[in-house]
Design a protein around this motif. Structure first.
Motif, PDB file in Angstrom:
ATOM      1  N   ALA A  20     -57.202  22.021  45.818  1.00 15.98           N
ATOM      2  CA  ALA A  20     -58.215  21.020  46.139  1.00 15.98           C
ATOM      3  C   ALA A  20     -58.177  21.119  47.822  1.00 15.98           C
ATOM      4  O   ALA A  20     -57.160  21.217  48.402  1.00 15.98           O
ATOM      5  CB  ALA A  20     -57.922  19.887  45.536  1.00 15.98           C
ATOM      6  N   LYS A  21     -59.252  20.415  48.231  1.00 15.68           N
ATOM      7  CA  LYS A  21     -59.405  20.320  49.746  1.00 15.68           C
ATOM      8  C   LYS A  21     -60.423  18.898  49.983  1.00 15.68           C
ATOM      9  O   LYS A  21     -61.202  18.777  49.234  1.00 15.68           O
ATOM     10  CB  LYS A  21     -60.158  21.337  50.597  1.00 15.68           C
ATOM     11  N   ASN A  22     -60.187  18.471  51.082  1.00 19.77           N
ATOM     12  CA  ASN A  22     -61.088  17.262  51.334  1.00 19.77           C
ATOM     13  C   ASN A  22     -61.602  17.359  52.538  1.00 19.77           C
ATOM     14  O   ASN A  22     -60.947  17.777  53.743  1.00 19.77           O
ATOM     15  CB  ASN A  22     -60.293  15.905  51.051  1.00 19.77           C
ATOM     16  N   THR A  23     -63.104  17.003  53.021  1.00 15.06           N
ATOM     17  CA  THR A  23     -63.551  16.872  53.947  1.00 15.06           C
ATOM     18  C   THR A  23     -64.393  15.812  54.288  1.00 15.06           C
ATOM     19  O   THR A  23     -64.995  15.148  53.302  1.00 15.06           O
ATOM     20  CB  THR A  23     -64.369  18.120  53.946  1.00 15.06           C
TER      21      THR A  23
ATOM     22  N   GLU B 292     -71.929   8.973  57.099  1.00 13.77           N
ATOM     23  CA  GLU B 292     -70.540   9.807  56.807  1.00 13.77           C
ATOM     24  C   GLU B 292     -70.350   9.970  55.256  1.00 13.77           C
ATOM     25  O   GLU B 292     -70.525   9.145  54.485  1.00 13.77           O
ATOM     26  CB  GLU B 292     -69.433   8.745  57.400  1.00 13.77           C
ATOM     27  N   GLN B 293     -70.193  11.208  54.994  1.00 12.19           N
ATOM     28  CA  GLN B 293     -70.011  11.634  53.785  1.00 12.19           C
ATOM     29  C   GLN B 293     -68.600  12.150  53.352  1.00 12.19           C
ATOM     30  O   GLN B 293     -67.993  12.614  54.344  1.00 12.19           O
ATOM     31  CB  GLN B 293     -70.970  12.812  53.339  1.00 12.19           C
ATOM     32  N   HIS B 294     -68.076  11.794  52.406  1.00  9.42           N
ATOM     33  CA  HIS B 294     -66.864  12.455  51.777  1.00  9.42           C
ATOM     34  C   HIS B 294     -66.902  13.544  50.677  1.00  9.42           C
ATOM     35  O   HIS B 294     -67.551  13.462  49.800  1.00  9.42           O
ATOM     36  CB  HIS B 294     -65.933  11.174  51.222  1.00  9.42           C
ATOM     37  N   LEU B 295     -66.312  14.584  51.038  1.00  7.44           N
ATOM     38  CA  LEU B 295     -66.500  15.796  50.099  1.00  7.44           C
ATOM     39  C   LEU B 295     -65.099  16.009  49.539  1.00  7.44           C
ATOM     40  O   LEU B 295     -64.506  16.605  50.465  1.00  7.44           O
ATOM     41  CB  LEU B 295     -67.256  16.924  50.756  1.00  7.44           C
ATOM     42  N   THR B 296     -64.684  16.457  48.398  1.00  4.40           N
ATOM     43  CA  THR B 296     -63.789  16.902  47.777  1.00  4.40           C
ATOM     44  C   THR B 296     -64.058  18.112  46.948  1.00  4.40           C
ATOM     45  O   THR B 296     -64.864  17.837  45.964  1.00  4.40           O
ATOM     46  CB  THR B 296     -62.601  16.045  47.060  1.00  4.40           C
ATOM     47  N   THR B 297     -63.426  19.211  47.198  1.00  3.32           N
ATOM     48  CA  THR B 297     -63.752  20.545  46.473  1.00  3.32           C
ATOM     49  C   THR B 297     -62.291  20.862  45.932  1.00  3.32           C
ATOM     50  O   THR B 297     -61.149  20.708  46.301  1.00  3.32           O
ATOM     51  CB  THR B 297     -64.182  21.785  47.482  1.00  3.32           C
ATOM     52  N   GLY B 298     -62.458  21.315  44.630  1.00  2.46           N
ATOM     53  CA  GLY B 298     -61.380  22.020  43.879  1.00  2.46           C
ATOM     54  C   GLY B 298     -61.627  23.178  43.295  1.00  2.46           C
ATOM     55  O   GLY B 298     -62.974  23.540  42.941  1.00  2.46           O
ATOM     56  N   TRP B 299     -60.638  23.733  42.537  1.00  4.23           N
ATOM     57  CA  TRP B 299     -60.850  24.953  41.769  1.00  4.23           C
ATOM     58  C   TRP B 299     -59.786  25.040  40.629  1.00  4.23           C
ATOM     59  O   TRP B 299     -58.701  24.345  40.811  1.00  4.23           O
ATOM     60  CB  TRP B 299     -60.785  26.211  42.554  1.00  4.23           C
ATOM     61  N   ARG B 300     -60.069  25.531  39.820  1.00  2.36           N
ATOM     62  CA  ARG B 300     -59.032  25.578  38.328  1.00  2.36           C
ATOM     63  C   ARG B 300     -59.291  26.889  37.640  1.00  2.36           C
ATOM     64  O   ARG B 300     -60.544  27.146  37.276  1.00  2.36           O
ATOM     65  CB  ARG B 300     -59.319  24.341  37.554  1.00  2.36           C
ATOM     66  N   LEU B 301     -58.273  27.550  37.411  1.00  2.00           N
ATOM     67  CA  LEU B 301     -58.644  28.474  36.382  1.00  2.00           C
ATOM     68  C   LEU B 301     -58.153  28.159  34.959  1.00  2.00           C
ATOM     69  O   LEU B 301     -57.077  27.503  34.705  1.00  2.00           O
ATOM     70  CB  LEU B 301     -57.151  29.679  36.567  1.00  2.00           C
TER      71      LEU B 301
ATOM     72  N   ILE C 238     -65.231  23.026  41.652  1.00  5.44           N
ATOM     73  CA  ILE C 238     -65.608  21.630  41.385  1.00  5.44           C
ATOM     74  C   ILE C 238     -65.820  21.040  42.836  1.00  5.44           C
ATOM     75  O   ILE C 238     -65.400  21.210  43.845  1.00  5.44           O
ATOM     76  CB  ILE C 238     -64.319  20.735  40.794  1.00  5.44           C
ATOM     77  N   LYS C 239     -66.955  20.432  42.803  1.00 12.01           N
ATOM     78  CA  LYS C 239     -67.564  19.568  44.017  1.00 12.01           C
ATOM     79  C   LYS C 239     -67.821  18.290  43.770  1.00 12.01           C
ATOM     80  O   LYS C 239     -68.567  17.951  42.930  1.00 12.01           O
ATOM     81  CB  LYS C 239     -68.863  20.495  44.504  1.00 12.01           C
ATOM     82  N   CYS C 240     -66.929  17.355  44.674  1.00 13.88           N
ATOM     83  CA  CYS C 240     -67.290  15.792  44.383  1.00 13.88           C
ATOM     84  C   CYS C 240     -67.852  15.413  45.611  1.00 13.88           C
ATOM     85  O   CYS C 240     -67.008  15.549  46.638  1.00 13.88           O
ATOM     86  CB  CYS C 240     -65.962  14.951  43.810  1.00 13.88           C
TER      87      CYS C 240
END
Length: 133
Positions: free
Chosen positions: A29-32, A45-54, A62-64
């Motif tokens: 996961a990462k946060n931006t 201002e927007q907050h974005l957290t992206t993630g991935w899972r096998l 995943i995009k939040c």
């Protein structure tokens, strides 16, 4: 005799190679934080957290992101964060609402018992969580 010794060495070599292999990562996961220059949220201002899972051999992306409905609580959490899960193999998408921690970018989706944590060790974590009572 020499052949038996050679076989022993090759088995020993395989054993050592297996122990030195790195564990395969199953999520991240990462946060931006960003400010869009166009669109309905221009200048906000927007907050974005992206993630991935096998999961079962398939990659789930995943995009939040915070929305106009996202309100910051006194404890530093945004409510009503839009989360989209995409199966990259089949293209199937699902949508869920979550809450996001402003400072760390951690996202919790209570209905799924799912968490996306960019600050977890080894590059973040995306997966299920168990509640401790």
């Amino acid at each position: 005799m020499a052949q038996g010794k050679k076989s022993y060495n090759s088995n020993n070599q395989n054993y050592n190679n297996n122990n030195n292999q790195q564990k395969v990562k199953h999520s991240g996961a990462k946060n931006t934080t960003y400010t869009p220059s166009t669109g309905p949220n221009k200048g906000v201002e927007q907050h974005l957290t992206t993630g991935w899972r096998l999961s079962k051999g398939e990659l789930i992306s995943i995009k939040c992101v915070t929305t106009s409905k996202s309100q910051l609580s006194e404890k530093g959490w945004f409510g009503s964060v839009a989360c989209t899960f995409t199966n990259t193999k089949t293209g199937v998408q699902s949508f869920h609402w979550g809450t996001m921690q402003k400072n760390g970018g951690k996202v919790v989706i209570d209905g799924m018992a799912f968490v996306i944590n960019p600050r977890a060790k080894n590059g973040g974590y995306a997966g299920t969580f168990l509640r401790s009572n």
